[in-house]
Design a protein around this motif. Sequence first.
Motif, PDB file in Angstrom:
ATOM      1  N   THR A  24       0.834  -1.209   0.000  1.00 59.78           N
ATOM      2  CA  THR A  24       0.000   0.000   0.000  1.00 59.78           C
ATOM      3  C   THR A  24       0.865   1.254   0.000  1.00 59.78           C
ATOM      4  N   CYS A  25       1.906   1.262   0.834  1.00 59.70           N
ATOM      5  CA  CYS A  25       2.817   2.415   0.869  1.00 59.70           C
ATOM      6  C   CYS A  25       3.534   2.584  -0.462  1.00 59.70           C
ATOM      7  N   GLY A  29       3.068   5.854  -2.704  1.00 55.42           N
ATOM      8  CA  GLY A  29       4.241   6.623  -3.094  1.00 55.42           C
ATOM      9  C   GLY A  29       4.289   6.877  -4.586  1.00 55.42           C
ATOM     10  N   GLN A  30       3.800   5.888  -5.376  1.00 55.50           N
ATOM     11  CA  GLN A  30       3.781   6.056  -6.822  1.00 55.50           C
ATOM     12  C   GLN A  30       2.836   7.173  -7.244  1.00 55.50           C
ATOM     13  N   PRO A  34       5.183  11.689  -7.418  1.00 54.28           N
ATOM     14  CA  PRO A  34       5.085  12.482  -8.649  1.00 54.28           C
ATOM     15  C   PRO A  34       4.218  13.731  -8.470  1.00 54.28           C
ATOM     16  N   ALA A  35       3.130  13.597  -7.659  1.00 53.77           N
ATOM     17  CA  ALA A  35       2.268  14.763  -7.428  1.00 53.77           C
ATOM     18  C   ALA A  35       3.030  15.856  -6.679  1.00 53.77           C
ATOM     19  N   VAL A  36       3.811  15.451  -5.678  1.00 49.90           N
ATOM     20  CA  VAL A  36       4.609  16.435  -4.932  1.00 49.90           C
ATOM     21  C   VAL A  36       5.622  17.096  -5.858  1.00 49.90           C
ATOM     22  N   GLN A  70      10.031   4.779  -7.223  1.00 52.66           N
ATOM     23  CA  GLN A  70       8.836   4.072  -6.769  1.00 52.66           C
ATOM     24  C   GLN A  70       8.523   2.795  -7.547  1.00 52.66           C
ATOM     25  N   PRO A  71       8.659   2.746  -8.884  1.00 55.86           N
ATOM     26  CA  PRO A  71       8.387   1.468  -9.574  1.00 55.86           C
ATOM     27  C   PRO A  71       9.257   0.329  -9.055  1.00 55.86           C
TER      28      PRO A  71
END
Length: 218
Positions: A24-25, A29-30, A34-36, A70-71
């Motif tokens: 889930t984390c 994070g994925q 990217p949003a941040v 993240q990937p």
Amino acid sequence: MPPTHLPTAWDDPETRRAWAKLITCAFLGQILWPAVWLGLLLWYVTMSITWTLWLFFVPLLYSFYRAFLQPAYISWAFHTRRLLRAYPWQEFEKPESGIGRIPGATAGDVWLRLPNPERPGEILALILKVHTRSMWWRRRLGRSYSTAKTAQAEKVWFAGDPRFAAVIAAPGPRRLYVLHQCPKDKRGFADPGEASPAALERARRAGVRLPEPQSAMP
């Protein structure tokens, strides 16, 4: 005590819950990193006060770094599950560990030594390479003195084969982390050594890359 009576670590409900938190984390994070990064980039571009741009430069670089990684974290989480589905938990109290000074380890690499499952008198080292995921363990293993942090890793749960790969965890389990032996060649194959056919087959089920048996080769 770990649920050593179960056929595999995955049969333990607490282990499945720990892995569900891990994956889930990884997926969150994925989405979030990217949003941040995009949000900081837009703010960086549109800010009119020049001197404040330096305040965003380091967070911008770090968020890009995490978004890029993240990937790999998601892939790592699924590899963790394969190992947990193949091996049972074992518990080791105060396993031997250190920093550097063994073959394959650099000056800052932390290592953990565990017995060969088919030759208990033979002790094998697994190296924790410098990585974001390894920081919790690196701060607690390898020290020659005791602290409040090192006490948190006095007991290590272990699911795997130290000849190939394994998941270690703090009792609970918590802080799941995958360790690998260094591949024997550039193709990424692990060294089968003198492991039994059953051990090699289990390692393959756990996702370890091993060369094909000689009998299967043309």
